[in-house]
Design a protein around this motif. Structure first.
Motif, mmCIF file in Angstrom:
data_model
loop_
_atom_site.group_PDB
_atom_site.id
_atom_site.type_symbol
_atom_site.label_atom_id
_atom_site.label_comp_id
_atom_site.label_asym_id
_atom_site.label_seq_id
_atom_site.Cartn_x
_atom_site.Cartn_y
_atom_site.Cartn_z
ATOM 1 N N VAL A 1 23.033 72.793 -90.240
ATOM 2 C CA VAL A 1 22.812 71.984 -89.039
ATOM 3 C C VAL A 1 22.987 72.779 -87.752
ATOM 4 O O VAL A 1 22.193 72.637 -86.816
ATOM 5 N N LEU A 2 24.033 73.618 -87.688
ATOM 6 C CA LEU A 2 24.395 74.276 -86.432
ATOM 7 C C LEU A 2 23.922 75.733 -86.426
ATOM 8 O O LEU A 2 24.431 76.563 -87.191
ATOM 9 N N PRO A 3 22.978 76.091 -85.595
ATOM 10 C CA PRO A 3 22.453 77.465 -85.560
ATOM 11 C C PRO A 3 23.523 78.510 -85.264
ATOM 12 O O PRO A 3 23.479 79.615 -85.822
ATOM 13 N N LEU A 4 24.478 78.203 -84.384
ATOM 14 C CA LEU A 4 25.526 79.174 -84.064
ATOM 15 C C LEU A 4 26.406 79.458 -85.270
ATOM 16 O O LEU A 4 26.782 80.614 -85.527
ATOM 17 N N ARG B 1 25.678 61.085 -90.315
ATOM 18 C CA ARG B 1 24.757 59.986 -90.566
ATOM 19 C C ARG B 1 23.394 60.430 -91.095
ATOM 20 O O ARG B 1 22.696 59.636 -91.729
ATOM 21 N N MET B 2 23.011 61.673 -90.830
ATOM 22 C CA MET B 2 21.720 62.132 -91.318
ATOM 23 C C MET B 2 21.864 63.150 -92.458
ATOM 24 O O MET B 2 21.320 62.950 -93.543
ATOM 25 N N ALA B 3 22.622 64.214 -92.205
ATOM 26 C CA ALA B 3 22.686 65.296 -93.187
ATOM 27 C C ALA B 3 23.545 64.941 -94.393
ATOM 28 O O ALA B 3 23.122 65.119 -95.547
ATOM 29 N N LEU B 4 24.748 64.449 -94.152
ATOM 30 C CA LEU B 4 25.699 64.213 -95.246
ATOM 31 C C LEU B 4 25.159 63.265 -96.313
ATOM 32 O O LEU B 4 25.213 63.601 -97.510
ATOM 33 N N PRO B 5 24.654 62.075 -95.974
ATOM 34 C CA PRO B 5 24.180 61.166 -97.034
ATOM 35 C C PRO B 5 23.060 61.760 -97.883
ATOM 36 O O PRO B 5 22.957 61.464 -99.072
ATOM 37 N N GLN B 6 22.222 62.597 -97.260
ATOM 38 C CA GLN B 6 21.081 63.131 -98.000
ATOM 39 C C GLN B 6 21.432 64.377 -98.812
ATOM 40 O O GLN B 6 20.706 64.733 -99.749
ATOM 41 N N VAL B 7 22.538 65.019 -98.461
ATOM 42 C CA VAL B 7 22.883 66.256 -99.141
ATOM 43 C C VAL B 7 23.868 66.031 -100.293
ATOM 44 O O VAL B 7 24.003 66.888 -101.173
ATOM 45 N N LEU B 8 24.542 64.896 -100.325
ATOM 46 C CA LEU B 8 25.520 64.637 -101.386
ATOM 47 C C LEU B 8 24.912 64.677 -102.794
ATOM 48 O O LEU B 8 25.485 65.293 -103.694
ATOM 49 N N ARG C 1 18.452 72.360 -94.360
ATOM 50 C CA ARG C 1 17.377 72.917 -93.535
ATOM 51 C C ARG C 1 16.007 72.401 -93.968
ATOM 52 O O ARG C 1 15.047 72.471 -93.187
ATOM 53 N N GLU C 2 15.909 71.872 -95.198
ATOM 54 C CA GLU C 2 14.645 71.320 -95.677
ATOM 55 C C GLU C 2 14.438 69.873 -95.266
ATOM 56 O O GLU C 2 13.367 69.308 -95.505
ATOM 57 N N LEU C 3 15.454 69.251 -94.644
ATOM 58 C CA LEU C 3 15.290 67.872 -94.196
ATOM 59 C C LEU C 3 14.181 67.802 -93.146
ATOM 60 O O LEU C 3 14.041 68.709 -92.320
#
Length: 269
Positions: A100-103, A182-189, A159-161
């Motif tokens: 999620v975070l580029p840095l 809310r976006m990344a976590l539910p879809q990556v579990l 990154r594929e989301l």
């Protein structure tokens, strides 16, 4: 032939066929060796292995009073569960942040990639020196051996989301924390569970290796202890038991994934 799909019964029979062939070949080879030498230890018969299982699993050890096979199983599963659990937790946190975070990705992604290339068994002596010969070194070997691969897998999944999702959630006023939760976590579990399933094989390998070198109990310890006596009647049942445990754990994770995330599995995963 690419369009010919076997039915349920046919698929089951075809799946069992290789196992039946292996059992048949082993049985014939064992009978032939035992016929030449009844004391042969290389290919023990079913009766010998059954007696060994009864002795190891259902009779108290004369020295300790324990049921060795169950004691070994409990010790190994505790180490495996702790190691894979820690690795999965690290993979979830680091993988999502990298995705999620580029840095964070610029800072940690090269390190994760480098760690994933390190042969874990090569650093086993270092782990014993740093963490001692106790439980921690065995657990750390599993963590180091599996976590980096799972981290990369989770980060890649994030990154594929679809980029449209990121744009929409930011348009609605979401901050970075809300994007993650809310976006990344539910879809990556569900993908994390798949990554854990794929890591079980290496995790068992690292566990058996660590137990074989420095342990007083465990499935790997017992196998390498009795090998000096050429006790194949104990080794083979232990190997089969490890395989059964691995299959059961894998299927439990698969079932959990299907029950918890039906939308993910509906996509063909």
């Amino acid at each position: 032939m690419i369009n010919h799909h076997p039915g349920r019964v046919s698929a089951t029979l075809l799946g069992l066929l290789p196992f039946l062939l292996i059992m048949l070949i082993y049985s014939l080879a064992s009978q032939e060796r035992l016929a030449d030498n009844p004391n042969d230890k290389l290919l023990p018969g079913l009766e010998q292995m059954t007696a060994a299982v009864d002795r190891m699993a259902f009779q108290e050890d004369r020295r300790s009073g324990d049921y060795l096979m169950w004691q070994d199983t409990t010790a190994s599963l505790a180490r495996l569960g702790m190691g894979v659990g820690i690795a999965a937790s690290l993979a979830l946190v680091v993988g999502i942040l990298n995705g999620v975070l580029p840095l964070v990705r610029a800072n940690l992604a090269p390190l994760v990639s480098a760690l994933s290339m390190v042969p874990p068994l090569a650093i086993l002596p270092i782990l014993f020196i740093v963490f001692g010969l106790g439980e921690l070194s065995k657990v750390m070997l599993i963590v180091i051996g599996t976590a980096p691969i799972m981290m990369r897998d989770v980060a890649q999944r994030v990154r594929e989301l679809p980029g449209e999702q990121l744009i929409k959630i930011q348009t609605l006023g979401a901050n970075s924390w809300q994007v993650i939760t809310r976006m990344a976590l539910p879809q990556v579990l569900p993908r994390l569970i798949d990554a854990v399933r794929l890591s079980l094989g290496p995790a068992w390998l690292f566990l058996i290796a660590a137990e074989a070198i420095a342990s007083t109990e465990g499935l790997g310890y017992r196998i390498f202890l009795v090998r000096r006596y050429l006790a194949m009647d104990v080794i083979l049942p232990y190997v089969i038991w490890i395989t059964i445990l691995a299959i059961v754990i894998d299927q439990c994770l698969r079932l959990a994934n299907r029950r918890l995330f039906p939308w993910y599995n509906a996509g063909g995963h």
